[in-house]
Design a protein around this motif. Structure first.
Motif, mmCIF file in Angstrom:
data_model
loop_
_atom_site.group_PDB
_atom_site.id
_atom_site.type_symbol
_atom_site.label_atom_id
_atom_site.label_comp_id
_atom_site.label_asym_id
_atom_site.label_seq_id
_atom_site.Cartn_x
_atom_site.Cartn_y
_atom_site.Cartn_z
ATOM 1 N N LEU A 80 0.824 -1.224 0.000
ATOM 2 C CA LEU A 80 0.000 0.000 0.000
ATOM 3 C C LEU A 80 0.851 1.265 0.000
ATOM 4 O O LEU A 80 0.498 2.265 -0.612
ATOM 5 N N ILE A 81 1.993 1.202 0.678
ATOM 6 C CA ILE A 81 2.843 2.405 0.700
ATOM 7 C C ILE A 81 3.447 2.624 -0.693
ATOM 8 O O ILE A 81 3.491 3.754 -1.209
ATOM 9 N N GLY A 82 3.853 1.541 -1.322
ATOM 10 C CA GLY A 82 4.391 1.643 -2.685
ATOM 11 C C GLY A 82 3.341 2.173 -3.638
ATOM 12 O O GLY A 82 3.617 3.065 -4.469
ATOM 13 N N LYS A 83 2.110 1.684 -3.501
ATOM 14 C CA LYS A 83 0.999 2.155 -4.345
ATOM 15 C C LYS A 83 0.720 3.636 -4.098
ATOM 16 O O LYS A 83 0.526 4.414 -5.032
ATOM 17 N N ALA A 84 0.770 4.038 -2.827
ATOM 18 C CA ALA A 84 0.531 5.463 -2.497
ATOM 19 C C ALA A 84 1.604 6.341 -3.131
ATOM 20 O O ALA A 84 1.336 7.450 -3.596
ATOM 21 N N ARG A 85 2.846 5.827 -3.193
ATOM 22 C CA ARG A 85 3.931 6.596 -3.828
ATOM 23 C C ARG A 85 3.669 6.719 -5.331
ATOM 24 O O ARG A 85 3.766 7.792 -5.907
ATOM 25 N N ARG A 86 3.260 5.616 -5.933
ATOM 26 C CA ARG A 86 3.014 5.647 -7.387
ATOM 27 C C ARG A 86 1.823 6.534 -7.724
ATOM 28 O O ARG A 86 1.798 7.176 -8.772
ATOM 29 N N GLU A 87 0.859 6.614 -6.791
ATOM 30 C CA GLU A 87 -0.320 7.456 -7.026
ATOM 31 C C GLU A 87 -0.121 8.886 -6.528
ATOM 32 O O GLU A 87 -1.051 9.669 -6.453
ATOM 33 N N LYS A 88 1.120 9.178 -6.130
ATOM 34 C CA LYS A 88 1.484 10.534 -5.685
ATOM 35 C C LYS A 88 0.735 10.971 -4.431
ATOM 36 O O LYS A 88 0.588 12.188 -4.183
ATOM 37 N N LEU A 89 0.264 10.016 -3.647
ATOM 38 C CA LEU A 89 -0.328 10.381 -2.347
ATOM 39 C C LEU A 89 0.785 10.620 -1.330
ATOM 40 O O LEU A 89 0.597 11.265 -0.309
ATOM 41 N N LEU A 90 1.938 10.027 -1.653
ATOM 42 C CA LEU A 90 3.083 10.091 -0.743
ATOM 43 C C LEU A 90 4.319 10.388 -1.592
ATOM 44 O O LEU A 90 4.584 9.691 -2.575
ATOM 45 N N ASP A 91 5.061 11.449 -1.223
ATOM 46 C CA ASP A 91 6.312 11.789 -1.920
ATOM 47 C C ASP A 91 7.442 11.348 -1.001
ATOM 48 O O ASP A 91 7.810 12.078 -0.072
ATOM 49 N N LEU A 92 7.920 10.105 -1.176
ATOM 50 C CA LEU A 92 8.898 9.526 -0.255
ATOM 51 C C LEU A 92 10.271 9.486 -0.914
ATOM 52 O O LEU A 92 10.430 8.929 -2.007
ATOM 53 N N ASN A 93 11.252 10.098 -0.242
ATOM 54 C CA ASN A 93 12.620 10.184 -0.795
ATOM 55 C C ASN A 93 13.598 9.537 0.188
ATOM 56 O O ASN A 93 13.614 9.895 1.366
ATOM 57 N N VAL A 94 14.365 8.580 -0.288
ATOM 58 C CA VAL A 94 15.378 7.934 0.562
ATOM 59 C C VAL A 94 16.751 8.443 0.147
ATOM 60 O O VAL A 94 17.101 8.462 -1.035
ATOM 61 N N HIS A 95 17.524 8.882 1.149
ATOM 62 C CA HIS A 95 18.849 9.477 0.899
ATOM 63 C C HIS A 95 19.932 8.606 1.520
ATOM 64 O O HIS A 95 19.784 8.161 2.667
ATOM 65 N N ASP A 96 21.033 8.409 0.808
ATOM 66 C CA ASP A 96 22.192 7.682 1.338
ATOM 67 C C ASP A 96 23.097 8.695 2.038
ATOM 68 O O ASP A 96 23.650 9.602 1.390
ATOM 69 N N LEU A 97 23.250 8.552 3.343
ATOM 70 C CA LEU A 97 24.056 9.501 4.104
ATOM 71 C C LEU A 97 25.465 9.627 3.535
ATOM 72 O O LEU A 97 26.066 10.707 3.548
ATOM 73 N N ARG A 98 25.985 8.556 2.970
ATOM 74 C CA ARG A 98 27.361 8.567 2.436
ATOM 75 C C ARG A 98 27.487 9.506 1.231
ATOM 76 O O ARG A 98 28.578 9.945 0.896
ATOM 77 N N ASP A 99 26.355 9.872 0.629
ATOM 78 C CA ASP A 99 26.405 10.843 -0.480
ATOM 79 C C ASP A 99 26.742 12.248 0.044
ATOM 80 O O ASP A 99 27.023 13.149 -0.747
ATOM 81 N N TYR A 100 26.706 12.402 1.369
ATOM 82 C CA TYR A 100 26.981 13.712 1.966
ATOM 83 C C TYR A 100 28.343 13.718 2.665
ATOM 84 O O TYR A 100 28.620 14.553 3.513
ATOM 85 N N THR A 101 29.187 12.731 2.297
ATOM 86 C CA THR A 101 30.573 12.710 2.786
ATOM 87 C C THR A 101 31.485 13.227 1.666
ATOM 88 O O THR A 101 31.073 13.283 0.496
ATOM 89 N N HIS A 102 32.724 13.593 2.048
ATOM 90 C CA HIS A 102 33.631 14.138 1.019
ATOM 91 C C HIS A 102 34.991 13.458 1.018
ATOM 92 O O HIS A 102 35.867 13.827 0.262
ATOM 93 N N ASP A 103 35.170 12.443 1.840
ATOM 94 C CA ASP A 103 36.458 11.743 1.832
ATOM 95 C C ASP A 103 36.374 10.482 0.979
ATOM 96 O O ASP A 103 35.288 9.984 0.692
ATOM 97 N N ARG A 104 37.553 9.973 0.647
ATOM 98 C CA ARG A 104 37.614 8.831 -0.290
ATOM 99 C C ARG A 104 36.844 7.622 0.259
ATOM 100 O O ARG A 104 36.240 6.859 -0.466
ATOM 101 N N HIS A 105 36.882 7.460 1.605
ATOM 102 C CA HIS A 105 36.254 6.267 2.205
ATOM 103 C C HIS A 105 34.798 6.515 2.584
ATOM 104 O O HIS A 105 34.158 5.663 3.174
ATOM 105 N N ARG A 106 34.305 7.733 2.276
ATOM 106 C CA ARG A 106 32.886 8.071 2.566
ATOM 107 C C ARG A 106 32.580 7.760 4.043
ATOM 108 O O ARG A 106 31.609 7.125 4.393
ATOM 109 N N THR A 107 33.436 8.301 4.919
ATOM 110 C CA THR A 107 33.371 8.006 6.353
ATOM 111 C C THR A 107 32.183 8.668 7.046
ATOM 112 O O THR A 107 31.932 9.855 6.858
#
Ligand SMILES: N#Cc1c(-c2ccc3ccn(Cc4ccc(CN5CCCCC5)cc4)c3c2)n[nH]c1N
Length: 249
Positions: free
Chosen positions: A20-47
């Motif tokens: 149901l949550i997936g269906k709600a996202r596809r029907e635009k009832l829910l705008d759900l965004n998942v973010h990878d915290l490591r995308d907000y690191t700046h070192d080679r090892h993504r610490t």
């Protein structure tokens, strides 16, 4: 409703693409965004972690990646720039949080923008919550008195509990009325065909077509279950709820 989830295990949240949550996202009832915290690191090892000040076991999540991730989410918020100046709500799963319950689920289902910060290791540097409180209404929340390894399982539970209360997500909104905790009691038992299974019969009253008797049977089962399984809930009930059931079952 917009929901943002930040985690070092974004794939953990893939379950939110299903049902149901997936269906709600596809029907635009829910705008759900998942973010990878490591995308907000700046070192080679993504610490994302480091040793705790003051010593102690394990590692603590570094503040810098969290600060960058939450700042990005706040700027994208449909709320924080609203004329009323409301803040989006940041839920931080934690064993040290306020316990999540159906009442909190109803409250959070009214929000326009929820963000969830999934900690791991021994938790997130406390300064992140202080920093976030400038742009968010920060809420440490626990899903129960046991210790998990991180916040992702808690987010799956809370997003499902909150998401199903958003109008249009559940096909039949009537099913939200009689579920556990909606009236302070546990739900009644349910049955379906066949009428006899493994020598076990469906309670006869449910076949009677007498809606008054059926309602009384179900109410009594709710009280019986709550008294035996969750006596702690009984003490919280008001007299009208307790006296509403009828002795005649
Ligand atoms: N919601 C929810 C949760 C969580 C939950 C939520 C989020 C995180 C982030 C990390 N962990 C794991 C963890 C948490 C505490 C400790 C104890 N340490 C003692 C020394 C000082 C630091 C903390 C160890 C490891 C989490 C667990 N558990 N149970 C719930 N209902």
């Amino acid at each position: 409703m917009r929901i943002d989830v930040v985690s070092i295990f974004p794939e953990y949240l893939a379950a939110l693409d299903l049902s149901l949550i997936g269906k709600a996202r596809r029907e635009k009832l829910l705008d759900l965004n998942v973010h990878d915290l490591r995308d907000y690191t700046h070192d080679r090892h993504r610490t994302v972690d480091d040793t705790p000040y003051g010593g102690g076991a394990g590692m603590v999540m570094k503040p810098e990646p969290w600060g960058a991730a939450l700042a990005r989410i706040a700027t994208e918020s449909p709320v924080s720039n609203a004329p009323l100046g409301d803040k989006p709500i940041l839920i931080v799963p934690s064993p040290a949080g306020a316990v999540f319950d159906q009442e909190m689920a109803y409250e959070l289902a009214e929000a326009q923008h929820l963000a969830f910060a999934c900690g791991r290791y021994e938790g997130i540097d406390e300064r992140v919550l202080e920093y976030a409180s400038e742009a968010f209404d920060v809420r440490p929340v626990s899903i129960g008195d046991y210790v998990l390894n991180g916040g992702e399982v808690a987010v799956l539970a809370m997003v499902e509990a909150i998401g199903r209360l958003i109008p249009g997500v559940i096909g039949n909104p009537e099913s939200l009325i009689e579920e556990s905790h909606s009236d302070g009691l546990l739900e009644y038992p349910v049955y379906t065909k066949p009428g006899t299974w493994e020598g076990r019969e469906v309670p006869e009253v449910l076949l009677s077509g007498n809606h008054g008797k059926i309602a009384r049977f179900r109410r009594n089962k709710q009280l019986e279950r709550t008294a035996t399984r969750r006596p702690d809930l009984i003490v919280q009930l008001d007299a009208s709820t307790l006296n509403r059931h009828d002795r005649d079952t």
